[in-house]
Design a protein around this motif. Structure first.
Motif, PDB file in Angstrom:
ATOM      1  N   GLN A   1      12.039  14.029  24.341  1.00 37.20           N
ATOM      2  CA  GLN A   1      11.725  15.455  24.278  1.00 37.20           C
ATOM      3  C   GLN A   1      10.307  15.702  24.772  1.00 37.20           C
ATOM      4  OE1 GLN A   1      12.451  16.404  20.206  1.00 37.20           O
ATOM      5  NE2 GLN A   1      14.672  16.526  20.453  1.00 37.20           N
TER       6      GLN A   1
ATOM      7  N   SER B   1      19.926  12.610  21.796  1.00 36.05           N
ATOM      8  CA  SER B   1      19.595  13.533  20.702  1.00 36.05           C
ATOM      9  C   SER B   1      20.805  13.765  19.795  1.00 36.05           C
ATOM     10  CB  SER B   1      19.066  14.850  21.253  1.00 36.05           C
ATOM     11  OG  SER B   1      20.032  15.488  22.039  1.00 36.05           O
TER      12      SER B   1
ATOM     13  N   SER C   1      14.311   9.577  20.731  1.00 36.20           N
ATOM     14  CA  SER C   1      14.692  10.965  20.949  1.00 36.20           C
ATOM     15  C   SER C   1      13.457  11.849  21.047  1.00 36.20           C
ATOM     16  CB  SER C   1      15.606  11.436  19.820  1.00 36.20           C
ATOM     17  OG  SER C   1      15.963  12.774  19.990  1.00 36.20           O
ATOM     18  N   TYR C   2      12.494  11.648  20.155  1.00 37.19           N
ATOM     19  CA  TYR C   2      11.247  12.409  20.177  1.00 37.19           C
ATOM     20  C   TYR C   2      10.492  12.145  21.482  1.00 37.19           C
ATOM     21  CZ  TYR C   2       6.449  13.727  19.081  1.00 37.19           C
ATOM     22  OH  TYR C   2       5.200  14.263  19.132  1.00 37.19           O
TER      23      TYR C   2
END
Length: 126
Positions: A58, A15, A54-55
């Motif tokens: 998450q 991130s 990154s998404y």
């Protein structure tokens, strides 16, 4: 143009790297990662890839938190504990007096001798 030896120089986590990459792209900085020359011609695609990964991380982390909190919501995922049989006290008294050993007591209660011994330990601790 910014030359960096390796991608990890932009941050310690994905991130952080993604945020730093996005910030550099917003300032129209061309980033050259020296240990990965293939990215020099495709830095815009790499930025999109970083955002996606990154998404995804998450979302995966949030999914794990939801599933672990759901499993702790008062539900016991293991087997239900066995209830003491109605004749446990008589068999236990015979065991304590020496008339029965643990295997015989377990057979009389239709459980294994280890279950009988666990019940006696729990009874003695209470």
């Amino acid at each position: 143009r910014l030359n960096i030896p390796t991608l990890s120089d932009l941050g310690n986590s994905l991130s952080e790297i993604s945020d730093k990459w996005q910030e550099l792209q917003e300032h129209q900085v061309t980033v050259w990662i020296l240990d990965c020359p293939a990215l020099r011609n495709h830095s815009d695609l790499f930025g999109e890839f970083l955002k996606y990964v990154s998404y995804s991380q998450q979302q995966f982390g949030a999914k794990q938190v939801r599933s672990s909190s759901a499993s702790k919501g008062g539900l016991n995922p293991g087997r239900k504990p066995m209830q003491l049989p109605h004749n446990f006290t008589e068999v236990y008294e015979d065991y304590c007096s020496g008339k029965l050993n643990s295997r015989e007591a377990g057979e009389a209660l239709n459980v294994s001798h280890t279950t009988f011994l666990r019940w006696t330990r729990e009874l003695n601790q209470a």
